[in-house]
Design a protein around this motif. Structure first.
Motif, mmCIF file in Angstrom:
data_model
loop_
_atom_site.group_PDB
_atom_site.id
_atom_site.type_symbol
_atom_site.label_atom_id
_atom_site.label_comp_id
_atom_site.label_asym_id
_atom_site.label_seq_id
_atom_site.Cartn_x
_atom_site.Cartn_y
_atom_site.Cartn_z
ATOM 1 N N PRO A 45 0.807 -1.226 0.000
ATOM 2 C CA PRO A 45 0.000 0.000 0.000
ATOM 3 C C PRO A 45 0.837 1.272 0.000
ATOM 4 O O PRO A 45 0.417 2.298 -0.565
ATOM 5 C CB PRO A 45 -0.828 -0.122 1.290
ATOM 6 N N GLU A 46 2.014 1.231 0.617
ATOM 7 C CA GLU A 46 2.840 2.442 0.679
ATOM 8 C C GLU A 46 3.387 2.859 -0.679
ATOM 9 O O GLU A 46 3.868 3.982 -0.848
ATOM 10 C CB GLU A 46 4.008 2.230 1.666
ATOM 11 N N LEU A 47 3.279 1.958 -1.662
ATOM 12 C CA LEU A 47 3.768 2.273 -3.001
ATOM 13 C C LEU A 47 2.672 2.835 -3.911
ATOM 14 O O LEU A 47 2.914 3.075 -5.090
ATOM 15 C CB LEU A 47 4.395 1.035 -3.648
ATOM 16 N N THR A 48 1.474 3.009 -3.383
ATOM 17 C CA THR A 48 0.391 3.648 -4.129
ATOM 18 C C THR A 48 0.194 5.050 -3.581
ATOM 19 O O THR A 48 -0.128 5.222 -2.400
ATOM 20 C CB THR A 48 -0.918 2.851 -4.007
ATOM 21 N N VAL A 49 0.394 6.054 -4.424
ATOM 22 C CA VAL A 49 0.370 7.447 -3.970
ATOM 23 C C VAL A 49 -0.794 8.186 -4.624
ATOM 24 O O VAL A 49 -0.920 8.216 -5.852
ATOM 25 C CB VAL A 49 1.693 8.163 -4.296
ATOM 26 N N VAL A 50 -1.633 8.795 -3.797
ATOM 27 C CA VAL A 50 -2.747 9.619 -4.269
ATOM 28 C C VAL A 50 -2.221 11.011 -4.615
ATOM 29 O O VAL A 50 -1.378 11.563 -3.903
ATOM 30 C CB VAL A 50 -3.839 9.720 -3.187
ATOM 31 N N ARG A 108 9.242 12.240 -4.492
ATOM 32 C CA ARG A 108 10.036 12.606 -3.312
ATOM 33 C C ARG A 108 9.544 11.853 -2.083
ATOM 34 O O ARG A 108 10.350 11.410 -1.254
ATOM 35 C CB ARG A 108 9.965 14.113 -3.089
ATOM 36 N N ARG A 109 8.239 11.700 -1.972
ATOM 37 C CA ARG A 109 7.681 10.947 -0.846
ATOM 38 C C ARG A 109 8.095 9.474 -0.920
ATOM 39 O O ARG A 109 8.475 8.876 0.094
ATOM 40 C CB ARG A 109 6.159 11.078 -0.876
ATOM 41 N N LEU A 110 8.041 8.896 -2.101
ATOM 42 C CA LEU A 110 8.412 7.484 -2.255
ATOM 43 C C LEU A 110 9.887 7.245 -1.931
ATOM 44 O O LEU A 110 10.255 6.192 -1.396
ATOM 45 C CB LEU A 110 8.110 7.022 -3.685
ATOM 46 N N LEU A 111 10.717 8.209 -2.242
ATOM 47 C CA LEU A 111 12.155 8.037 -2.014
ATOM 48 C C LEU A 111 12.527 8.109 -0.543
ATOM 49 O O LEU A 111 13.666 7.769 -0.182
ATOM 50 C CB LEU A 111 12.938 9.082 -2.817
ATOM 51 N N THR A 112 11.593 8.524 0.318
ATOM 52 C CA THR A 112 11.870 8.539 1.755
ATOM 53 C C THR A 112 11.594 7.194 2.413
ATOM 54 O O THR A 112 11.913 6.998 3.586
ATOM 55 C CB THR A 112 11.022 9.616 2.459
ATOM 56 N N LEU A 113 10.983 6.270 1.678
ATOM 57 C CA LEU A 113 10.659 4.961 2.240
ATOM 58 C C LEU A 113 11.929 4.167 2.530
ATOM 59 O O LEU A 113 12.963 4.346 1.874
ATOM 60 C CB LEU A 113 9.783 4.171 1.265
ATOM 61 N N ALA A 114 11.825 3.275 3.511
ATOM 62 C CA ALA A 114 12.964 2.412 3.828
ATOM 63 C C ALA A 114 13.330 1.550 2.622
ATOM 64 O O ALA A 114 14.510 1.270 2.378
ATOM 65 C CB ALA A 114 12.628 1.532 5.032
ATOM 66 N N GLU A 115 12.308 1.125 1.875
ATOM 67 C CA GLU A 115 12.520 0.378 0.632
ATOM 68 C C GLU A 115 11.837 1.140 -0.500
ATOM 69 O O GLU A 115 10.684 0.864 -0.834
ATOM 70 C CB GLU A 115 11.949 -1.034 0.736
ATOM 71 N N PRO A 116 12.517 2.089 -1.095
ATOM 72 C CA PRO A 116 11.900 2.874 -2.174
ATOM 73 C C PRO A 116 11.657 2.012 -3.404
ATOM 74 O O PRO A 116 12.256 0.937 -3.557
ATOM 75 C CB PRO A 116 12.930 3.974 -2.443
ATOM 76 N N PRO A 117 10.804 2.451 -4.308
ATOM 77 C CA PRO A 117 10.493 1.646 -5.494
ATOM 78 C C PRO A 117 11.666 1.552 -6.456
ATOM 79 O O PRO A 117 12.517 2.444 -6.507
ATOM 80 C CB PRO A 117 9.329 2.400 -6.129
ATOM 81 N N ASP A 118 11.698 0.443 -7.189
ATOM 82 C CA ASP A 118 12.682 0.327 -8.275
ATOM 83 C C ASP A 118 12.009 0.566 -9.630
ATOM 84 O O ASP A 118 12.648 0.476 -10.673
ATOM 85 C CB ASP A 118 13.389 -1.030 -8.249
ATOM 86 N N ALA A 119 10.695 0.875 -9.597
ATOM 87 C CA ALA A 119 9.958 1.208 -10.816
ATOM 88 C C ALA A 119 8.723 2.003 -10.447
ATOM 89 O O ALA A 119 8.195 1.867 -9.336
ATOM 90 C CB ALA A 119 9.569 -0.043 -11.586
#
Length: 350
Positions: free
Chosen positions: A213-218, A232-243
């Protein structure tokens, strides 16, 4: 105008009625006769008075295309194609911007332009099936996009669920496992954002990947700034997306800018796919992989179907058509890993 028609009839050796049928498209004319009349038209330099023709039929000769925002390149490109198509059929297309406002969409749906235009092509964002079914205005209407379907009006769109699944499958095939979706929004299951989110989730499930769920951004809107803020929000995650799969190309371009500003390489660290295949994406650096709707076909079908409704020929039931799409594979996914070099590669998907 009558003298000109008589001159054409004399030159072609046909009746005035036959010339009128060719010029106005009233009735079918045998092809050899039509060619003879057209040759006479060309030789005499005859130009029909379209305004007078429309007035005689009680029409304005204008049709409207109402879109959510004029500044979105996708709609700008679609509008340009629709303008050319309308001109080829003897109509002038005028633009309306609803700014994705429900009241504006409802006003247009209710016939606020009835005495100005002969028909309306509408790309709704805020209204849904209920509002369209409640419509009482008889102005010919064609709906484009995914906001409304299953209604008694012509409707033209791409299959957003299939397009989104194709985007996810492409990223999975590249070995990506933490795939984000940027652009979730809306509560109506028929809205394009929800349809694309549904296709994204279906693609994730088909690949056997966990739902994160943390990889779905409204996002509030669908512009570059929204994509940048979401990335920018996704890149703050402990495991940011690779796509990242973005709701549209503008969001994707904003996301790419934020990623590169943060020192991420595209596509080595983050692969990105959008939807719309706008010209800006083709010339971005890196160039953007995108699901490419057949905009020319959408414009052609929408305008021709509307003109058919306006002119009452031939009477046909409303239809709901899904136009094809392709995937334009570019550097934002096909960079270092696949050895991408040179011009765009295109996968035909729909």
């Amino acid at each position: 105008m009558g003298a000109s028609l008589r001159s054409i009839a004399e030159r072609a050796g046909v009746s005035l009625a036959t010339v009128s049928n060719v010029v106005n498209g009233y009735r079918p004319v045998a092809e050899p006769t039509r060619r003879r009349v057209q040759q006479a038209i060309d030789e005499l330099g005859y130009t029909p008075n379209l305004s007078a023709r429309h007035l005689r039929r009680g029409r304005t000769g204008l049709i409207a295309l109402a879109i959510p925002e004029l500044t979105n390149p996708y709609f700008a490109e679609l509008a340009e194609m629709a303008i050319r198509e309308a001109a080829a059929l003897g109509y002038t297309l005028v633009m309306e911007s609803t700014d994705a406002d429900a009241d504006m969409e409802l006003a247009l749906l209710g016939g606020s332009r009835r005495h100005v235009v002969d028909g309306l092509i509408l790309s709704p964002v805020r209204i849904g099936r209920t509002e369209v079914l409640a419509r009482r205005d008889a102005l010919p209407l064609v709906l484009i996009g995914e906001g409304v379907s299953d209604v008694p009006h012509d409707h033209i769109a791409i299959d957003n669920v299939a397009a989104s699944r194709a985007a996810v499958a492409h990223l999975v095939a590249l070995g990506r496992r933490r795939i984000a979706f940027i652009g979730a929004r809306g509560h109506d299951d028929r809205q394009s954002a929800q349809l694309r989110l549904r296709g994204f989730r279906a693609g994730i499930a088909a690949a056997g990947l966990p739902d994160r769920p943390e990889l779905t951004v409204v996002t509030d809107r669908f512009g570059r700034a929204d994509g940048s803020a979401a990335m920018r929000r996704l890149l703050t995650l402990a495991e940011p997306p690779d796509a990242v799969f973005a709701y549209n190309d503008l969001i994707a371009l904003g996301a790419m800018r934020a990623a590169t500003d943060a020192g991420r390489r595209i596509p080595q660290d983050v692969a990105v796919v959008g939807i719309d295949d706008i010209e800006e994406g083709r010339y971005a650096n890196p160039s953007l992989t995108s699901i490419s709707p057949d905009k020319a076909e959408i414009a052609r079908l929408a305008v021709r179907r509307l003109v058919d409704r306006i002119e009452g020929r031939p009477p046909r039931p409303p239809y709901d058509v899904q136009t094809p799409f392709t995937m334009a594979v570019r550097q934002s996914t096909a960079g270092a890993r696949s050895g991408f070099r040179g011009p765009t590669q295109v996968e035909h998907l729909g």
